[in-house]
Write an enzyme that holds these catalytic residues in place. Structure first.
Site, PDB file in Angstrom:
ATOM      1  N   PHE A 149       0.814  -1.235   0.083  1.00 47.52           N
ATOM      2  CA  PHE A 149      -0.008  -0.013  -0.079  1.00 47.52           C
ATOM      3  C   PHE A 149       0.894   1.241   0.110  1.00 47.52           C
ATOM      4  CE2 PHE A 149       0.842  -0.204   4.456  1.00 47.52           C
ATOM      5  CZ  PHE A 149       1.019   1.429   5.020  1.00 47.52           C
ATOM      6  N   GLU A 176      -5.027  -3.918  -1.915  1.00 41.95           N
ATOM      7  CA  GLU A 176      -6.342  -3.562  -2.016  1.00 41.95           C
ATOM      8  C   GLU A 176      -6.575  -2.321  -1.244  1.00 41.95           C
ATOM      9  OE1 GLU A 176      -4.609  -5.799  -0.585  1.00 41.95           O
ATOM     10  OE2 GLU A 176      -5.571  -7.041   1.010  1.00 41.95           O
ATOM     11  N   SER A 226       5.476  -6.710   3.407  1.00 41.00           N
ATOM     12  CA  SER A 226       6.080  -7.217   4.767  1.00 41.00           C
ATOM     13  C   SER A 226       6.752  -8.454   5.024  1.00 41.00           C
ATOM     14  CB  SER A 226       4.765  -7.226   5.797  1.00 41.00           C
ATOM     15  OG  SER A 226       3.902  -8.151   5.436  1.00 41.00           O
ATOM     16  N   CYS A 281       9.350   1.842   3.430  1.00 40.62           N
ATOM     17  CA  CYS A 281      10.241   0.849   3.898  1.00 40.62           C
ATOM     18  C   CYS A 281      11.506   1.464   4.117  1.00 40.62           C
ATOM     19  CB  CYS A 281      10.217  -0.292   2.546  1.00 40.62           C
ATOM     20  SG  CYS A 281      10.957   0.312   1.279  1.00 40.62           S
ATOM     21  N   GLU A 380       8.922  -3.858  13.335  1.00 40.70           N
ATOM     22  CA  GLU A 380       8.786  -2.710  12.075  1.00 40.70           C
ATOM     23  C   GLU A 380       7.422  -2.256  12.594  1.00 40.70           C
ATOM     24  OE1 GLU A 380       7.817  -3.771   8.132  1.00 40.70           O
ATOM     25  OE2 GLU A 380       8.659  -2.219   7.412  1.00 40.70           O
TER      26      GLU A 380
HETATM   27  P1  NAD Z   1       1.788  -6.544   3.305  1.00 41.31           P
HETATM   28  O1  NAD Z   1       2.667  -7.560   3.018  1.00 41.31           O
HETATM   29  O2  NAD Z   1       0.396  -6.465   4.102  1.00 41.31           O
HETATM   30  O3  NAD Z   1       0.636  -6.456   1.726  1.00 41.31           O
HETATM   31  C1  NAD Z   1       1.600  -6.682   0.629  1.00 41.31           C
HETATM   32  C2  NAD Z   1       1.038  -7.356  -0.669  1.00 41.31           C
HETATM   33  O4  NAD Z   1       0.675  -8.834  -0.136  1.00 41.31           O
HETATM   34  C3  NAD Z   1      -0.559  -6.583  -0.897  1.00 41.31           C
HETATM   35  O5  NAD Z   1      -0.581  -6.772  -2.246  1.00 41.31           O
HETATM   36  C4  NAD Z   1      -1.532  -7.866  -0.101  1.00 41.31           C
HETATM   37  O6  NAD Z   1      -2.653  -7.487  -0.765  1.00 41.31           O
HETATM   38  C5  NAD Z   1      -0.804  -9.119  -0.016  1.00 41.31           C
HETATM   39  N1  NAD Z   1      -1.038  -9.763   0.861  1.00 41.31           N
HETATM   40  C6  NAD Z   1      -1.418  -9.471   2.140  1.00 41.31           C
HETATM   41  N2  NAD Z   1      -1.498 -10.585   3.195  1.00 41.31           N
HETATM   42  C7  NAD Z   1      -1.336 -11.552   2.263  1.00 41.31           C
HETATM   43  C8  NAD Z   1      -1.443 -12.872   2.733  1.00 41.31           C
HETATM   44  N3  NAD Z   1      -1.888 -13.401   4.006  1.00 41.31           N
HETATM   45  N4  NAD Z   1      -1.302 -13.751   1.650  1.00 41.31           N
HETATM   46  C9  NAD Z   1      -1.155 -13.415   0.502  1.00 41.31           C
HETATM   47  N5  NAD Z   1      -0.938 -12.163   0.086  1.00 41.31           N
HETATM   48  C10 NAD Z   1      -0.985 -11.161   1.046  1.00 41.31           C
HETATM   49  O7  NAD Z   1       2.228  -5.228   3.097  1.00 41.31           O
HETATM   50  P2  NAD Z   1       1.691  -3.767   3.204  1.00 41.31           P
HETATM   51  O8  NAD Z   1       1.228  -3.334   4.516  1.00 41.31           O
HETATM   52  O9  NAD Z   1       0.879  -3.411   2.107  1.00 41.31           O
HETATM   53  O10 NAD Z   1       3.236  -2.887   3.221  1.00 41.31           O
HETATM   54  C11 NAD Z   1       3.943  -2.636   3.969  1.00 41.31           C
HETATM   55  C12 NAD Z   1       4.938  -3.334   4.261  1.00 41.31           C
HETATM   56  O11 NAD Z   1       5.819  -3.285   2.983  1.00 41.31           O
HETATM   57  C13 NAD Z   1       5.850  -3.002   5.347  1.00 41.31           C
HETATM   58  O12 NAD Z   1       6.683  -4.188   5.944  1.00 41.31           O
HETATM   59  C14 NAD Z   1       7.175  -2.352   4.603  1.00 41.31           C
HETATM   60  O13 NAD Z   1       8.425  -2.275   4.928  1.00 41.31           O
HETATM   61  C15 NAD Z   1       7.142  -3.290   3.114  1.00 41.31           C
HETATM   62  N6  NAD Z   1       7.687  -2.587   2.074  1.00 41.31           N
HETATM   63  C16 NAD Z   1       9.035  -3.091   1.749  1.00 41.31           C
HETATM   64  C17 NAD Z   1       9.579  -2.357   0.779  1.00 41.31           C
HETATM   65  C18 NAD Z   1      11.105  -2.977   0.218  1.00 41.31           C
HETATM   66  O14 NAD Z   1      11.385  -2.380  -0.680  1.00 41.31           O
HETATM   67  N7  NAD Z   1      11.670  -3.855   1.047  1.00 41.31           N
HETATM   68  C19 NAD Z   1       9.022  -1.256  -0.003  1.00 41.31           C
HETATM   69  C20 NAD Z   1       7.744  -0.966   0.103  1.00 41.31           C
HETATM   70  C21 NAD Z   1       7.045  -1.615   1.325  1.00 41.31           C
END
Ligand code: NAD
Length: 495
Positions: A149, A176, A226, A281, A380
């Site tokens: 997101f 989403e 994440s 991130c 985090e």
């Molecule tokens: P998230 O892991 O909750 O979601 C990321 C994606 O995974 C979304 O498209 C979501 O729909 C999907 N998802 C969520 N739960 C799932 C599940 N149980 N099974 C399958 N798919 C699932 O992350 P977020 O809250 O959208 O974003 C924030 C996180 O992203 C933070 O931890 C941040 O550090 C990380 N991030 C990392 C980088 C990097 O380059 N390392 C960059 C941006 C964000």
């Protein structure tokens, strides 16, 4: 209420699963849209469309691909404000930050415009008599991107620019929570002349993600999100024979040595800790104050916090917007209770700031004397909570950073070039800043962390992106010289 659909083939397609999720404006707390959440069958339809488009797209000349990319680049450029407004309305970040996100993403489109140069292989002439060897890079087929997101425009651009340039067909599964920017991208690709099926958007949640990870027709998956989900995506995707790069969470440290310019370090800590409400991130989460710099630094950061203007992202005076959801705001706030229990000192408590309306706002917080082993240090937080960890020496600081399970970004602030160089040599993280708090690489390098911040062996975008979205073929060829060949080729010999 606005309905956010998928984009499959050549246009918007309403979901058929019967499942939808809410999309909020975080600044008001009001629901503004519903997003269709795809079933496995809807994901399959996108994969089929992409597979159908692949043979013609991979056969499209590099110059024709490049022309489409240049047109797309100009369209994104002229729609910067529209994309940024969509980001602000669904993510909450301030408009200037959203514009910055678009600009950083656009760099990746510009990089990909150079695809004829990027796909050049190697050539060795006459490795044996009449034998040449050369390498070519070919696309993988249908590839997918799953995005978080917090950068609803930039992270998709990290992925799809290079994938499409390389000749792959790309399916995007955006977050989403803020899916609208992805559909605008689909429209712009269409307007740029990209053939149907080369770029699709499938909105959804874990059901769509899990189908991507199992789908036999999807060759590779790029993920950003994440750490627990990154691990799941990497393990499941690779078990199903896919190439996977899965970028995870982070806990970024900013080490400040006693000789640092304290005002410069405090300015950097404030903007890197509270910018985008800490939902980056690469946000600085832990400031590591070495030796006697700590008191001066904590004072300098605390002095600056009252001047961080918090408000709706579309108000030009706002410097920090709300958090993405009410639940996330409340979870971030809960760390402030924990911090006090863990023996740390809450210097500025963001909960004491009040805001009008139902937006998901939280003030900026500063917590001093945080120690490893407490939730506030170990987790985090992903919100506007900056921790200060006090250590005695440079060696203690490096040990602390290297003991962290994460290794995304790290920064050092110092006036000593030798210390900075030693730090760059010793520290275990994928991206290092020297007097730069958020060292996100430019598009012609690659982005990626170490340890639990990245599963896989390729970083994202830049040269690694080209590598990830192609596979190498090496050709060994013999073409007899007609003037010396023993084979009768029908040429007059020795003429
Ligand atoms: P998230 O892991 O909750 O979601 C990321 C994606 O995974 C979304 O498209 C979501 O729909 C999907 N998802 C969520 N739960 C799932 C599940 N149980 N099974 C399958 N798919 C699932 O992350 P977020 O809250 O959208 O974003 C924030 C996180 O992203 C933070 O931890 C941040 O550090 C990380 N991030 C990392 C980088 C990097 O380059 N390392 C960059 C941006 C964000």
């Amino acid at each position: 209420m606005k309905q956010i659909t998928h984009w499959i083939d050549d246009g918007r397609v309403a979901g058929t699963s019967g499942r939808q999720g809410p999309v909020f404006n975080p600044a008001t707390g009001a629901q503004t849209a519903v997003v269709d959440l795809a079933s496995a069958a809807e994901l399959d339809a996108a994969a089929e469309s992409a597979a159908g488009a692949f043979p013609a797209w991979r056969a499209t000349s590099l110059s024709a691909r490049s022309e489409i990319l240049f047109r797309f680049r100009d369209l994104v450029d002229s729609h910067r404000q529209d994309i940024a407004r969509l980001i602000t309305a669904e993510h909450g970040k301030v408009l200037s930050d959203a514009l910055g996100e678009v600009a950083r993403g656009l760099e990746n489109v510009e990089f990909a415009c150079g695809v004829p140069h990027l796909l050049k292989g190697g050539f060795s002439e006459q490795v044996s008599r009449e034998v040449d060897v050369y390498s070519i890079r070919q696309p993988l087929g249908v590839v997918a991107g799953i995005t978080p997101f917090n950068f609803p425009a930039m992270v998709p651009m990290w992925m799809f620019s290079n994938a499409i340039a390389c000749g792959d067909c790309f399916i995007l599964k955006p977050s989403e929570k803020d899916p609208s920017a992805s559909l605008l991208f689909a429209e712009l690709w269409h307007e740029a002349g990209l053939p149907a099926g080369v770029f699709s958007v499938v909105n959804g949640d874990r059901e769509a993600v899990n189908r991507i990870l199992e789908h036999p027709g999807i060759a590779a998956v790029s993920f950003v999100g994440s750490t627990p989900i990154a691990r799941h995506v990497y393990e499941t995707g690779t078990r199903n024979g896919k190439r996977v790069q899965a970028l995870g969470g982070a806990k970024n440290h900013m080490v400040v040595l006693p000789d640092a310019d304290v005002d410069m370090a405090a300015d950097a800590a404030v903007s890197a800790g509270y910018g985008s409400a800490g939902e980056r991130c690469m946000a600085v989460s832990a400031v590591v104050a070495v030796g006697d710099v700590a008191d001066r630094l904590v004072d300098a950061i605390a002095r600056r916090i009252p001047s961080v203007t918090i408000g709706p992202g579309d108000d030009p005076d706002s410097q920090m917007g709300p958090l993405v959801t009410r639940e996330h705001r409340d979870r971030v706030a809960s760390y402030l209770d924990d911090a006090a229990l863990g023996g740390a000192r809450v210097v500025v408590d963001g909960r004491s700031q009040s805001f009008e309306g139902d937006g998901f706002f939280l003030g900026a917080s500063l917590v001093d004397s945080v120690t490893p082993g407490t939730r506030v240090y170990d987790d985090e937080i992903f919100g506007p909570v900056l921790s200060v960890v006090r250590v005695a020496t440079y060696e203690d600081a490096v040990r602390l950073v290297n003991d962290s399970p994460y290794g995304n970004g790290v920064a050092i602030f110092t006036r000593d070039g030798g210390a900075a160089r030693r730090f760059q040599f010793e520290v275990q993280a994928g991206m290092v800043g020297v007097n730069v708090a958020i060292p996100v690489p430019v598009a012609y390098y690659s982005f990626g962390g170490w340890k639990a911040s990245l599963f896989g062996d390729t970083h994202m975008y830049g040269p690694d992106g080209i590598h990830f979205y192609t596979r190498t073929k090496v050709v060994t060829s013999r073409w007899p010289d007609p003037s010396t060949s023993r084979v009768d080729l029908g040429f007059p010999q020795n003429s």
